[in-house]
Design a protein around this motif. Structure first.
Motif, PDB file in Angstrom:
ATOM      1  N   MET A   1       0.833  -1.170   0.000  1.00 58.03           N
ATOM      2  CA  MET A   1       0.000   0.000   0.000  1.00 58.03           C
ATOM      3  C   MET A   1       0.887   1.247   0.000  1.00 58.03           C
ATOM      4  O   MET A   1       1.794   1.371   0.797  1.00 58.03           O
ATOM      5  N   SER A   2       0.636   2.163  -0.925  1.00 57.91           N
ATOM      6  CA  SER A   2       1.401   3.398  -1.012  1.00 57.91           C
ATOM      7  C   SER A   2       0.851   4.404  -0.013  1.00 57.91           C
ATOM      8  O   SER A   2      -0.263   4.889  -0.156  1.00 57.91           O
ATOM      9  N   ARG A   3       1.628   4.716   0.991  1.00 63.12           N
ATOM     10  CA  ARG A   3       1.161   5.671   1.992  1.00 63.12           C
ATOM     11  C   ARG A   3       1.199   7.097   1.442  1.00 63.12           C
ATOM     12  O   ARG A   3       0.349   7.897   1.756  1.00 63.12           O
ATOM     13  N   ILE A   4       2.235   7.396   0.659  1.00 63.93           N
ATOM     14  CA  ILE A   4       2.338   8.734   0.074  1.00 63.93           C
ATOM     15  C   ILE A   4       1.187   8.941  -0.904  1.00 63.93           C
ATOM     16  O   ILE A   4       0.582  10.008  -0.947  1.00 63.93           O
ATOM     17  N   GLY A   5       0.896   7.951  -1.725  1.00 61.39           N
ATOM     18  CA  GLY A   5      -0.146   8.086  -2.728  1.00 61.39           C
ATOM     19  C   GLY A   5      -1.529   8.278  -2.141  1.00 61.39           C
ATOM     20  O   GLY A   5      -2.404   8.859  -2.772  1.00 61.39           O
ATOM     21  N   LEU A   6      -1.753   7.816  -0.924  1.00 67.14           N
ATOM     22  CA  LEU A   6      -3.065   7.934  -0.300  1.00 67.14           C
ATOM     23  C   LEU A   6      -3.285   9.287   0.375  1.00 67.14           C
ATOM     24  O   LEU A   6      -4.422   9.635   0.687  1.00 67.14           O
ATOM     25  N   LYS A   7      -2.205  10.051   0.603  1.00 63.41           N
ATOM     26  CA  LYS A   7      -2.352  11.358   1.235  1.00 63.41           C
ATOM     27  C   LYS A   7      -3.062  12.320   0.293  1.00 63.41           C
ATOM     28  O   LYS A   7      -2.774  12.358  -0.896  1.00 63.41           O
ATOM     29  N   ALA A   8      -3.944  13.118   0.829  1.00 65.23           N
ATOM     30  CA  ALA A   8      -4.644  14.117   0.023  1.00 65.23           C
ATOM     31  C   ALA A   8      -3.770  15.368  -0.108  1.00 65.23           C
ATOM     32  O   ALA A   8      -2.995  15.695   0.785  1.00 65.23           O
ATOM     33  N   ILE A   9      -3.897  16.044  -1.244  1.00 63.48           N
ATOM     34  CA  ILE A   9      -3.168  17.287  -1.478  1.00 63.48           C
ATOM     35  C   ILE A   9      -4.167  18.429  -1.345  1.00 63.48           C
ATOM     36  O   ILE A   9      -5.176  18.460  -2.040  1.00 63.48           O
ATOM     37  N   LYS A  10      -3.880  19.376  -0.453  1.00 60.79           N
ATOM     38  CA  LYS A  10      -4.737  20.550  -0.302  1.00 60.79           C
ATOM     39  C   LYS A  10      -4.339  21.575  -1.357  1.00 60.79           C
ATOM     40  O   LYS A  10      -3.170  21.911  -1.493  1.00 60.79           O
ATOM     41  N   VAL A  11      -5.326  22.060  -2.094  1.00 62.60           N
ATOM     42  CA  VAL A  11      -5.074  23.069  -3.124  1.00 62.60           C
ATOM     43  C   VAL A  11      -5.223  24.447  -2.482  1.00 62.60           C
ATOM     44  O   VAL A  11      -6.304  24.797  -2.018  1.00 62.60           O
ATOM     45  N   PRO A  12      -4.133  25.256  -2.436  1.00 61.60           N
ATOM     46  CA  PRO A  12      -4.216  26.570  -1.798  1.00 61.60           C
ATOM     47  C   PRO A  12      -5.061  27.556  -2.599  1.00 61.60           C
ATOM     48  O   PRO A  12      -5.372  27.331  -3.765  1.00 61.60           O
ATOM     49  N   GLU A  13      -5.397  28.674  -1.962  1.00 62.49           N
ATOM     50  CA  GLU A  13      -6.147  29.747  -2.627  1.00 62.49           C
ATOM     51  C   GLU A  13      -5.335  30.288  -3.798  1.00 62.49           C
ATOM     52  O   GLU A  13      -4.121  30.434  -3.708  1.00 62.49           O
ATOM     53  N   PRO A  39      -2.060   7.177 -17.229  1.00 63.28           N
ATOM     54  CA  PRO A  39      -3.518   6.976 -17.161  1.00 63.28           C
ATOM     55  C   PRO A  39      -3.948   5.893 -16.170  1.00 63.28           C
ATOM     56  O   PRO A  39      -5.134   5.811 -15.831  1.00 63.28           O
ATOM     57  N   ARG A  40      -3.011   5.072 -15.676  1.00 57.07           N
ATOM     58  CA  ARG A  40      -3.377   4.026 -14.720  1.00 57.07           C
ATOM     59  C   ARG A  40      -3.710   4.586 -13.341  1.00 57.07           C
ATOM     60  O   ARG A  40      -4.321   3.917 -12.520  1.00 57.07           O
ATOM     61  N   ILE A  41      -3.273   5.822 -13.069  1.00 55.11           N
ATOM     62  CA  ILE A  41      -3.538   6.458 -11.782  1.00 55.11           C
ATOM     63  C   ILE A  41      -4.690   7.443 -11.966  1.00 55.11           C
ATOM     64  O   ILE A  41      -4.632   8.334 -12.804  1.00 55.11           O
ATOM     65  N   LYS A  42      -5.734   7.281 -11.189  1.00 56.25           N
ATOM     66  CA  LYS A  42      -6.920   8.134 -11.285  1.00 56.25           C
ATOM     67  C   LYS A  42      -6.766   9.335 -10.366  1.00 56.25           C
ATOM     68  O   LYS A  42      -6.228   9.225  -9.267  1.00 56.25           O
ATOM     69  N   PHE A  43      -7.306  10.456 -10.807  1.00 58.52           N
ATOM     70  CA  PHE A  43      -7.156  11.737 -10.132  1.00 58.52           C
ATOM     71  C   PHE A  43      -8.539  12.360  -9.963  1.00 58.52           C
ATOM     72  O   PHE A  43      -9.313  12.391 -10.904  1.00 58.52           O
ATOM     73  N   ILE A  50      -7.146  17.063  -3.495  1.00 59.33           N
ATOM     74  CA  ILE A  50      -6.950  16.151  -4.620  1.00 59.33           C
ATOM     75  C   ILE A  50      -6.603  14.782  -4.063  1.00 59.33           C
ATOM     76  O   ILE A  50      -5.732  14.651  -3.196  1.00 59.33           O
ATOM     77  N   HIS A  51      -7.271  13.763  -4.584  1.00 57.37           N
ATOM     78  CA  HIS A  51      -7.033  12.380  -4.167  1.00 57.37           C
ATOM     79  C   HIS A  51      -6.616  11.565  -5.389  1.00 57.37           C
ATOM     80  O   HIS A  51      -7.151  11.744  -6.479  1.00 57.37           O
ATOM     81  N   PHE A  52      -5.675  10.673  -5.184  1.00 60.10           N
ATOM     82  CA  PHE A  52      -5.224   9.764  -6.236  1.00 60.10           C
ATOM     83  C   PHE A  52      -5.625   8.343  -5.867  1.00 60.10           C
ATOM     84  O   PHE A  52      -5.631   7.975  -4.692  1.00 60.10           O
ATOM     85  N   SER A  53      -5.946   7.545  -6.870  1.00 60.36           N
ATOM     86  CA  SER A  53      -6.244   6.130  -6.638  1.00 60.36           C
ATOM     87  C   SER A  53      -5.685   5.322  -7.798  1.00 60.36           C
ATOM     88  O   SER A  53      -5.499   5.832  -8.896  1.00 60.36           O
ATOM     89  N   ARG A  54      -5.437   4.041  -7.531  1.00 59.95           N
ATOM     90  CA  ARG A  54      -4.901   3.164  -8.574  1.00 59.95           C
ATOM     91  C   ARG A  54      -5.862   1.998  -8.787  1.00 59.95           C
ATOM     92  O   ARG A  54      -6.631   1.636  -7.897  1.00 59.95           O
ATOM     93  N   SER A  55      -5.765   1.405  -9.972  1.00 57.80           N
ATOM     94  CA  SER A  55      -6.702   0.326 -10.300  1.00 57.80           C
ATOM     95  C   SER A  55      -6.214  -1.031  -9.796  1.00 57.80           C
ATOM     96  O   SER A  55      -7.013  -1.889  -9.464  1.00 57.80           O
ATOM     97  N   ASN A  56      -4.892  -1.241  -9.740  1.00 55.10           N
ATOM     98  CA  ASN A  56      -4.393  -2.527  -9.243  1.00 55.10           C
ATOM     99  C   ASN A  56      -3.159  -2.319  -8.364  1.00 55.10           C
ATOM    100  O   ASN A  56      -2.569  -1.250  -8.338  1.00 55.10           O
ATOM    101  N   ASP A  59       0.733  -0.988  -9.320  1.00 56.70           N
ATOM    102  CA  ASP A  59       1.091   0.398  -9.579  1.00 56.70           C
ATOM    103  C   ASP A  59       1.365   1.185  -8.298  1.00 56.70           C
ATOM    104  O   ASP A  59       1.174   2.394  -8.255  1.00 56.70           O
ATOM    105  N   LYS A  60       1.829   0.508  -7.241  1.00 55.82           N
ATOM    106  CA  LYS A  60       2.058   1.171  -5.962  1.00 55.82           C
ATOM    107  C   LYS A  60       3.066   2.308  -6.069  1.00 55.82           C
ATOM    108  O   LYS A  60       2.810   3.425  -5.614  1.00 55.82           O
ATOM    109  N   ALA A  61       4.229   2.023  -6.650  1.00 57.60           N
ATOM    110  CA  ALA A  61       5.282   3.027  -6.734  1.00 57.60           C
ATOM    111  C   ALA A  61       4.852   4.194  -7.619  1.00 57.60           C
ATOM    112  O   ALA A  61       5.111   5.359  -7.307  1.00 57.60           O
ATOM    113  N   LEU A  62       4.172   3.886  -8.695  1.00 61.15           N
ATOM    114  CA  LEU A  62       3.686   4.911  -9.606  1.00 61.15           C
ATOM    115  C   LEU A  62       2.660   5.807  -8.925  1.00 61.15           C
ATOM    116  O   LEU A  62       2.632   7.020  -9.140  1.00 61.15           O
ATOM    117  N   HIS A  63       1.847   5.217  -8.065  1.00 58.89           N
ATOM    118  CA  HIS A  63       0.821   5.938  -7.317  1.00 58.89           C
ATOM    119  C   HIS A  63       1.460   7.040  -6.469  1.00 58.89           C
ATOM    120  O   HIS A  63       1.065   8.210  -6.526  1.00 58.89           O
TER     121      HIS A  63
END
Length: 176
Positions: A1-13, A39-43, A50-56, A59-63
């Motif tokens: 499980m990619s811990r970095i990939g699961l973190k949400a990114i806050k978009v500043p003003e 394209p394998r990583i969904k945004f 912003i949240h990222f997710s992967r299909s399988n 793709d952990k490292a790519l996530h």
């Protein structure tokens, strides 16, 4: 499980993130960056995050990489990136004119380097060089190219180094 990939990114003003196919464009107060994402990583953007997710699971490292790249793009258009270098050696000096860096670092000729688009180079003194821009990759790459002109050697410590870099010194020859 990619811990970095699961973190949400806050978009500043003042920052807008738009997706067009596989390209993501980030616009902010300092400029605009565009990058093509896999394209394998969904945004998806929800409530200013912003949240990222992967299909399988393959793709952990790519996530994590895609999430980190977008976070760096957002930070770049808000704050920018800066790398400082120092020239150490007798007679070593740097000058900047029209965003062209001229280095005199012990060669028989001066070395001229034109800064890439979107990067500004400045020399606050004859031995201090600063590279600034909004793209972390381009700033780091150009700073590495400057350092490679005369990388620090371990015996006298002469060369071009990053300001926060530590060069381990070696003992020279011992005579009998």
């Amino acid at each position: 499980m990619s811990r970095i990939g699961l973190k949400a990114i806050k978009v500043p003003e003042g920052v807008t993130v738009t997706k067009n196919g596989d390209e993501i464009t980030v616009k902010g107060p300092k400029g605009e960056l565009t990058r093509e994402f896999d394209p394998r990583i969904k945004f998806e953007e929800v409530d200013g995050e912003i949240h990222f997710s992967r299909s399988n699971e393959d793709d952990k490292a790519l996530h994590g990489t895609m999430r980190a790249n977008l976070a760096n793009m957002i930070e770049g258009v808000v704050k920018g990136y800066k790398k400082d270098l120092k020239l150490i050696g007798v007679g070593y000096r740097a000058t900047v004119k029209n965003n062209v860096l001229t280095l005199n670092v012990g060669y028989s000729h001066p070395v001229e380097m034109k800064a890439p688009e979107g990067v500004t180079v400045s020399a606050s003194s004859a031995t201090d060089v600063s590279v600034e821009g909004i793209s972390k990759q381009v700033v780091g790459q150009f700073a590495a190219e400057i350092r490679a002109v005369r990388s620090p050697e371990p015996y006298k410590g002469k060369g071009i180094r990053y300001v926060d870099e530590f060069v381990r010194r070696k003992e020279g020859k011992t005579g009998k």
